[in-house]
Design a protein around this motif. Structure first.
Motif, PDB file in Angstrom:
ATOM      1  N   ARG A  89     -76.955 -84.993  -3.116  1.00  0.00           N
ATOM      2  CA  ARG A  89     -76.475 -85.186  -1.761  1.00  0.00           C
ATOM      3  C   ARG A  89     -77.687 -85.462  -0.862  1.00  0.00           C
ATOM      4  O   ARG A  89     -78.687 -84.744  -0.930  1.00  0.00           O
ATOM      5  N   TRP A  90     -77.569 -86.516  -0.030  1.00  0.00           N
ATOM      6  CA  TRP A  90     -78.655 -86.861   0.891  1.00  0.00           C
ATOM      7  C   TRP A  90     -78.385 -86.176   2.223  1.00  0.00           C
ATOM      8  O   TRP A  90     -77.416 -86.474   2.911  1.00  0.00           O
ATOM      9  N   LEU A  91     -79.264 -85.230   2.590  1.00  0.00           N
ATOM     10  CA  LEU A  91     -79.066 -84.404   3.775  1.00  0.00           C
ATOM     11  C   LEU A  91     -80.323 -84.415   4.643  1.00  0.00           C
ATOM     12  O   LEU A  91     -81.446 -84.613   4.139  1.00  0.00           O
ATOM     13  N   THR A  92     -80.106 -84.182   5.929  1.00  0.00           N
ATOM     14  CA  THR A  92     -81.216 -84.158   6.883  1.00  0.00           C
ATOM     15  C   THR A  92     -81.734 -82.737   7.036  1.00  0.00           C
ATOM     16  O   THR A  92     -80.956 -81.790   7.249  1.00  0.00           O
ATOM     17  N   ILE A  93     -83.052 -82.581   6.939  1.00  0.00           N
ATOM     18  CA  ILE A  93     -83.685 -81.269   7.075  1.00  0.00           C
ATOM     19  C   ILE A  93     -84.030 -81.057   8.549  1.00  0.00           C
ATOM     20  O   ILE A  93     -84.866 -81.766   9.122  1.00  0.00           O
ATOM     21  N   GLY A  94     -83.356 -80.114   9.202  1.00  0.00           N
ATOM     22  CA  GLY A  94     -83.610 -79.805  10.609  1.00  0.00           C
ATOM     23  C   GLY A  94     -84.353 -78.502  10.764  1.00  0.00           C
ATOM     24  O   GLY A  94     -84.695 -77.821   9.781  1.00  0.00           O
ATOM     25  N   HIS A  95     -84.590 -78.110  12.009  1.00  0.00           N
ATOM     26  CA  HIS A  95     -85.313 -76.860  12.256  1.00  0.00           C
ATOM     27  C   HIS A  95     -84.482 -75.644  11.874  1.00  0.00           C
ATOM     28  O   HIS A  95     -85.034 -74.580  11.578  1.00  0.00           O
ATOM     29  N   VAL A 121     -80.603 -77.078   6.516  1.00  0.00           N
ATOM     30  CA  VAL A 121     -79.830 -78.230   6.063  1.00  0.00           C
ATOM     31  C   VAL A 121     -78.360 -77.873   6.155  1.00  0.00           C
ATOM     32  O   VAL A 121     -77.930 -76.843   5.611  1.00  0.00           O
ATOM     33  N   GLU A 122     -77.589 -78.710   6.817  1.00  0.00           N
ATOM     34  CA  GLU A 122     -76.160 -78.437   6.968  1.00  0.00           C
ATOM     35  C   GLU A 122     -75.359 -79.377   6.075  1.00  0.00           C
ATOM     36  O   GLU A 122     -75.589 -80.584   6.039  1.00  0.00           O
ATOM     37  N   TYR A 123     -74.409 -78.780   5.341  1.00  0.00           N
ATOM     38  CA  TYR A 123     -73.523 -79.576   4.480  1.00  0.00           C
ATOM     39  C   TYR A 123     -72.178 -78.859   4.394  1.00  0.00           C
ATOM     40  O   TYR A 123     -72.111 -77.678   4.020  1.00  0.00           O
ATOM     41  N   VAL A 126     -74.866 -73.889   6.294  1.00  0.00           N
ATOM     42  CA  VAL A 126     -76.272 -74.144   6.598  1.00  0.00           C
ATOM     43  C   VAL A 126     -77.137 -73.474   5.532  1.00  0.00           C
ATOM     44  O   VAL A 126     -76.998 -72.266   5.268  1.00  0.00           O
ATOM     45  N   TYR A 127     -78.027 -74.273   4.939  1.00  0.00           N
ATOM     46  CA  TYR A 127     -78.918 -73.798   3.879  1.00  0.00           C
ATOM     47  C   TYR A 127     -80.357 -73.862   4.391  1.00  0.00           C
ATOM     48  O   TYR A 127     -80.739 -74.797   5.102  1.00  0.00           O
ATOM     49  N   ASP A 128     -81.157 -72.882   3.987  1.00  0.00           N
ATOM     50  CA  ASP A 128     -82.555 -72.899   4.421  1.00  0.00           C
ATOM     51  C   ASP A 128     -83.401 -72.065   3.480  1.00  0.00           C
ATOM     52  O   ASP A 128     -82.907 -71.125   2.827  1.00  0.00           O
ATOM     53  N   ALA A 129     -84.703 -72.435   3.397  1.00  0.00           N
ATOM     54  CA  ALA A 129     -85.677 -71.711   2.589  1.00  0.00           C
ATOM     55  C   ALA A 129     -87.062 -72.080   3.089  1.00  0.00           C
ATOM     56  O   ALA A 129     -87.259 -73.151   3.690  1.00  0.00           O
ATOM     57  N   PRO A 130     -88.064 -71.235   2.896  1.00  0.00           N
ATOM     58  CA  PRO A 130     -89.415 -71.519   3.384  1.00  0.00           C
ATOM     59  C   PRO A 130     -89.994 -72.829   2.867  1.00  0.00           C
ATOM     60  O   PRO A 130     -90.806 -73.453   3.551  1.00  0.00           O
ATOM     61  N   VAL A 131     -89.592 -73.274   1.670  1.00  0.00           N
ATOM     62  CA  VAL A 131     -90.168 -74.486   1.102  1.00  0.00           C
ATOM     63  C   VAL A 131     -89.840 -75.710   1.939  1.00  0.00           C
ATOM     64  O   VAL A 131     -90.525 -76.737   1.849  1.00  0.00           O
ATOM     65  N   LEU A 132     -88.820 -75.635   2.798  1.00  0.00           N
ATOM     66  CA  LEU A 132     -88.432 -76.782   3.617  1.00  0.00           C
ATOM     67  C   LEU A 132     -89.255 -76.900   4.895  1.00  0.00           C
ATOM     68  O   LEU A 132     -89.106 -77.882   5.636  1.00  0.00           O
ATOM     69  N   ALA A 133     -90.117 -75.924   5.164  1.00  0.00           N
ATOM     70  CA  ALA A 133     -90.841 -75.910   6.437  1.00  0.00           C
ATOM     71  C   ALA A 133     -91.662 -77.178   6.642  1.00  0.00           C
ATOM     72  O   ALA A 133     -91.702 -77.736   7.749  1.00  0.00           O
ATOM     73  N   GLU A 134     -92.326 -77.660   5.629  1.00  0.00           N
ATOM     74  CA  GLU A 134     -93.195 -78.831   5.783  1.00  0.00           C
ATOM     75  C   GLU A 134     -92.418 -80.143   5.861  1.00  0.00           C
ATOM     76  O   GLU A 134     -93.019 -81.200   6.076  1.00  0.00           O
ATOM     77  N   PHE A 135     -91.088 -80.084   5.704  1.00  0.00           N
ATOM     78  CA  PHE A 135     -90.298 -81.312   5.725  1.00  0.00           C
ATOM     79  C   PHE A 135     -89.334 -81.363   6.923  1.00  0.00           C
ATOM     80  O   PHE A 135     -88.469 -82.228   6.971  1.00  0.00           O
ATOM     81  N   HIS A 156     -86.671 -76.090  -6.296  1.00  0.00           N
ATOM     82  CA  HIS A 156     -86.629 -74.882  -5.472  1.00  0.00           C
ATOM     83  C   HIS A 156     -85.190 -74.647  -5.017  1.00  0.00           C
ATOM     84  O   HIS A 156     -84.514 -75.571  -4.575  1.00  0.00           O
ATOM     85  N   GLU A 157     -84.746 -73.407  -5.135  1.00  0.00           N
ATOM     86  CA  GLU A 157     -83.393 -73.050  -4.722  1.00  0.00           C
ATOM     87  C   GLU A 157     -83.340 -72.870  -3.206  1.00  0.00           C
ATOM     88  O   GLU A 157     -84.172 -72.169  -2.625  1.00  0.00           O
ATOM     89  N   ILE A 158     -82.338 -73.490  -2.565  1.00  0.00           N
ATOM     90  CA  ILE A 158     -82.139 -73.373  -1.123  1.00  0.00           C
ATOM     91  C   ILE A 158     -80.801 -72.663  -0.909  1.00  0.00           C
ATOM     92  O   ILE A 158     -79.735 -73.257  -1.048  1.00  0.00           O
ATOM     93  N   PRO A 159     -80.814 -71.371  -0.564  1.00  0.00           N
ATOM     94  CA  PRO A 159     -79.549 -70.612  -0.465  1.00  0.00           C
ATOM     95  C   PRO A 159     -78.851 -70.834   0.876  1.00  0.00           C
ATOM     96  O   PRO A 159     -79.463 -71.217   1.880  1.00  0.00           O
ATOM     97  N   TRP A 160     -77.551 -70.597   0.860  1.00  0.00           N
ATOM     98  CA  TRP A 160     -76.769 -70.553   2.099  1.00  0.00           C
ATOM     99  C   TRP A 160     -77.233 -69.338   2.898  1.00  0.00           C
ATOM    100  O   TRP A 160     -77.481 -68.263   2.351  1.00  0.00           O
ATOM    101  N   LYS A 161     -77.346 -69.491   4.195  1.00  0.00           N
ATOM    102  CA  LYS A 161     -77.910 -68.434   5.019  1.00  0.00           C
ATOM    103  C   LYS A 161     -77.108 -67.140   4.943  1.00  0.00           C
ATOM    104  O   LYS A 161     -77.663 -66.050   5.080  1.00  0.00           O
ATOM    105  N   ALA A 162     -75.788 -67.255   4.745  1.00  0.00           N
ATOM    106  CA  ALA A 162     -74.948 -66.047   4.691  1.00  0.00           C
ATOM    107  C   ALA A 162     -74.637 -65.629   3.263  1.00  0.00           C
ATOM    108  O   ALA A 162     -73.714 -64.847   3.029  1.00  0.00           O
ATOM    109  N   ARG A 163     -75.418 -66.107   2.329  1.00  0.00           N
ATOM    110  CA  ARG A 163     -75.112 -65.811   0.928  1.00  0.00           C
ATOM    111  C   ARG A 163     -75.237 -64.319   0.620  1.00  0.00           C
ATOM    112  O   ARG A 163     -74.507 -63.791  -0.227  1.00  0.00           O
TER     113      ARG A 163
END
Length: 724
Positions: free
Chosen positions: A538-544, A547-549, A553-562, A600-607
């Motif tokens: 899935r092609w998704l936009t990385i925001g501050h 990532v929303e899909y 909303v999914y997020d992890a520290p590895v996405l900080a630089e992107f 890298h695993e990107i978990p759902w924030k409410a997981r």
């Protein structure tokens, strides 16, 4: 009958059309022989064949006798050679036909006295044969049963043998009554049969039917054109051959046309699978019920299997809900590509484990002559490690099932360069190896509770009448994989034939190793992140905020630089990045770092608040329920995840239709399988990075709770009251 090697020396005997010949001289291209009557004959080397005889030894024969001589049964050949000894002794005084091979007491004066007439010598031989037969119990038994009128042989019979030998040689001594009705079409010259087949092949319904005489005339004209006019044709046998071939064509032009079309649409030869990478896959309904632990009811599942056609090794097996989808077909291909192992320690048997390319599959030193069908090689036991080899398929044979024709599965085959070979509709014989495997699975099913038979004719009135606890779907998969490793892979497979050793009894793993001698080591992709190549992207936009899909909303520290990535970094004219998505578990997605290539695993924030299966189907149902209650207008950004969790809790506990219950079970089963797959990949990655103990098993859990990740006996929490 196979040809044997023989050696020749001066003085050796060779069997020819007129009896025994003796080697007297070797030339550059020929061998000089002497007959029993003193004549000389030159025979080219290539016309001398070695043929095993009835006592197990090899004897040289002249090619003119073949294949007629080898086609006779051993008793008929022995009888003809006995008659030849009688003829030779009467005519020359020696049973072998030559003085140099004289046996003790030869020549007998009353049988071979040249002063006596041939008739008198035949009478003396008849008396000698009668005396010998009176001490032969087998002959006396045949006389007692009425098969023979007497044990003796008359002088006229001996004279008949001599006349037959002079007229036809060794062929004249073969009992015509013993071979009557056994003449096969192979006695016709092979070149003549090829010409006849070519002439008859023209009758495909497009040309008018003609009689046999016209066809024979065309064949003889073609024989003359090919220089075969001197070939002798047994007329009666040739007529039978033409009649049989005409009957096979059809009585009318319409029948000829129909049969021609059927032959064009049918496979006359098997697929030449000469490499372990030729794989056949199929799905079938499991003939045993499994237990749904959540709703406490029996359900049906399916079995997806992949078999290496050339070796019959089961290289992939998965238990899926009814019915399997394209993602599960792709994950079966993932199982095919990775070698795995199973450890047996005492009475403990673990599940399939990740391993590297196995180095202990070479069983070439293990003898392959087995008497029982199910074997344990000498010096081996069930204890220790059992490997399931992996292979990168070069071709996949499957039917026209929607899962195998899906865009996702076809894309996987295209990415890995695998040829797709589809079976024809309503032609199960196009994929017989997997179909036969489905029958073999009955051995694994029949000892399990809930076995329901191969069909309704085998089904009892109560499938669960034994009262034993049914296996769950993961337990069934574990049982079948153990059956494969400990039973099927170690048992003699009658369909495996090793070239050059047709009598050798081989197990699938032994055949795999035998093929390694030809194909060499089979290299397959071996990386802990391999599974993610089989998941959709899935092609998704990385925001501050991440990532929303699909409202998650999914997020992890590895996405900080992107988070502020420039356009075109991953996709042309876009800031979107690729994420791997598993429909079986939407509580997380995966991101491949462009610099390291690692996942890298990107978990759902409410997981962390979720303690229930959350697959794609469950998530879609939850969103549909929210829409029914007012949609996004009734929600705010901070409470969306609370509503999703609340709806998921209601879906898992509400009483719904049978279809909804079946889909709910399928979603939960797929979610459980996803937990095992990704846990295994994560542990393999840890081992790859040196942060793990070296053992990778999909049954190991990150959490200390029950094996399934949540307590099945406990009530679902009331998520409506969480965080209000």
């Amino acid at each position: 009958m196979t040809q044997a090697k023989v050696g020749l020396a001066i003085g050796d005997r060779v069997l020819g059309e007129d009896g025994y010949l003796v080697v007297v001289q070797f030339g550059r291209h020929t061998v000089m022989f002497e007959t029993s009557v003193g004549a000389r004959r030159e025979v080219p080397y290539n016309e001398i064949k070695g043929v095993p005889v009835c006592d197990g030894r090899a004897t040289p024969v002249i090619a003119a006798l073949e294949p007629w001589w080898s086609g006779l049964s051993a008793p008929i050949r022995r009888d003809a050679l006995d008659k030849l000894e009688v003829v030779m002794e009467v005519l020359s005084g020696y049973r072998a036909g030559f003085a140099r091979f004289a046996q003790p007491g030869e020549p007998y004066s009353n049988v071979s006295d040249p002063g006596l007439s041939e008739t008198r010598r035949c009478e003396a031989m008849a008396r000698q044969l009668a005396f010998e037969r009176e001490s032969d119990r087998q002959v006396l038994r045949r006389v007692a049963h009425g098969e023979l009128q007497s044990a003796g042989v008359g002088a006229s019979t001996v004279q008949t043998w001599i006349r037959a030998w002079r007229a036809e040689g060794l062929r004249g001594l073969v009992d015509k009554r013993a071979t009557k009705g056994r003449r096969g079409f192979d006695e016709l010259d092979e070149r003549v049969r090829e010409i006849a087949d070519d002439v008859l092949a023209r009758f495909d319904g497009d040309i008018s039917k003609v009689n046999t005489t016209t066809i024979e005339a065309d064949i003889r004209l073609q024989m003359k054109a090919d220089g075969l006019s001197d070939v002798v044709l047994p007329q009666r046998l040739f007529q039978e051959y033409l009649s049989e071939r005409q009957r096979a064509l059809g009585r009318s032009t319409r029948a000829q046309r129909s049969r021609h079309l059927r032959r064009k649409a049918s496979a006359h030869t098997s697929f030449p699978a000469m490499h372990p990478s030729h794989v056949a896959i199929d799905a079938t309904r499991a003939d045993v019920l499994v237990w749904d632990e959540l709703r406490e009811r029996p359900v049906s599942v399916e079995i997806l299997t992949a078999i290496s056609v050339a070796t019959r090794v089961v290289v992939g097996l998965r238990v899926t809900p009814r019915s399997g989808n394209a993602l599960e077909a792709g994950l079966l291909l993932y199982d095919v590509m990775r070698p795995m192992s199973m450890l047996v320690d005492g009475t403990t048997v673990d599940d399939w484990r990740w391993c590297g390319v196995p180095e202990s599959l070479d069983l070439s030193e293990v003898a392959v002559h087995r008497s029982p069908k199910r074997i344990i090689p000498p010096g081996q036991s069930l204890q220790g490690v059992h490997h399931k080899p992996g292979v990168r398929p070069s071709s996949i044979r499957c039917d026209h099932g929607s899962v195998f024709l899906s865009e996702h599965f076809i894309a996987l085959l295209r990415d890995f360069g695998i040829d797709l070979m589809l079976s024809r509709g309503s032609k199960p014989t196009d994929n017989p190896h997997v179909e036969r495997w489905h029958e073999t699975l009955q051995r694994a099913y029949q000892q399990l509770p809930g076995y329901k038979g191969r069909n309704v004719a085998e089904r009892g009135r109560k499938v669960d009448a034994t009262g034993d606890k049914l296996l769950t779907a993961p337990e069934l998969e574990r049982h079948l994989r153990r059956f494969v490793a400990l039973d099927y892979h170690r048992s003699w497979h009658e369909g495996l034939v090793l070239p050059g050793a047709p009598s050798a009894r081989l197990t699938p793993l032994e055949m795999w190793d035998a093929m390694h001698e030809v194909t060499g080591r089979l290299h397959v992709p071996q990386h802990p992140d391999l599974i993610y190549q089989f998941l959709p992207i899935r092609w998704l936009t990385i925001g501050h905020a991440g990532v929303e899909y699909k409202n998650l909303v999914y997020d992890a520290p590895v996405l900080a630089e992107f988070r502020d990535v420039r356009r075109g970094a991953f996709q042309a004219d876009s800031r979107k990045a690729p994420f791997h998505y598993d429909p079986r578990d939407v509580s997380r997605i995966w991101f491949r770092h462009p610099d390291t290539g690692r996942i890298h695993e990107i978990p759902w924030k409410a997981r962390h608040l979720l303690d229930m299966p959350m697959g794609d189907w469950m998530h879609e149902r939850a969103l549909a329920r929210i829409a029914e209650r007012g949609g996004n207008t009734a929600l705010n950004r901070k409470s969306t995840w609370r509503q999703i969790i609340a709806e998921l809790g209601q879906l898992t506990s509400a009483e719904e239709t049978a279809e909804a219950r079946a889909k709910g079970y399928a979603a939960r089963l797929r979610w459980e399988q996803a937990q095992r797959d990704h846990a295994e990949a994560a542990e393999a990655a840890a081992m790859f990075d040196g942060d793990q103990d070296g053992v990778v098993t999909p049954l190991r859990r990150r959490r200390a709770e029950a094996d399934d990740g949540f307590d099945l006996d406990a009530e679902w929490p009331d998520y409506d009251e969480v965080g209000d």
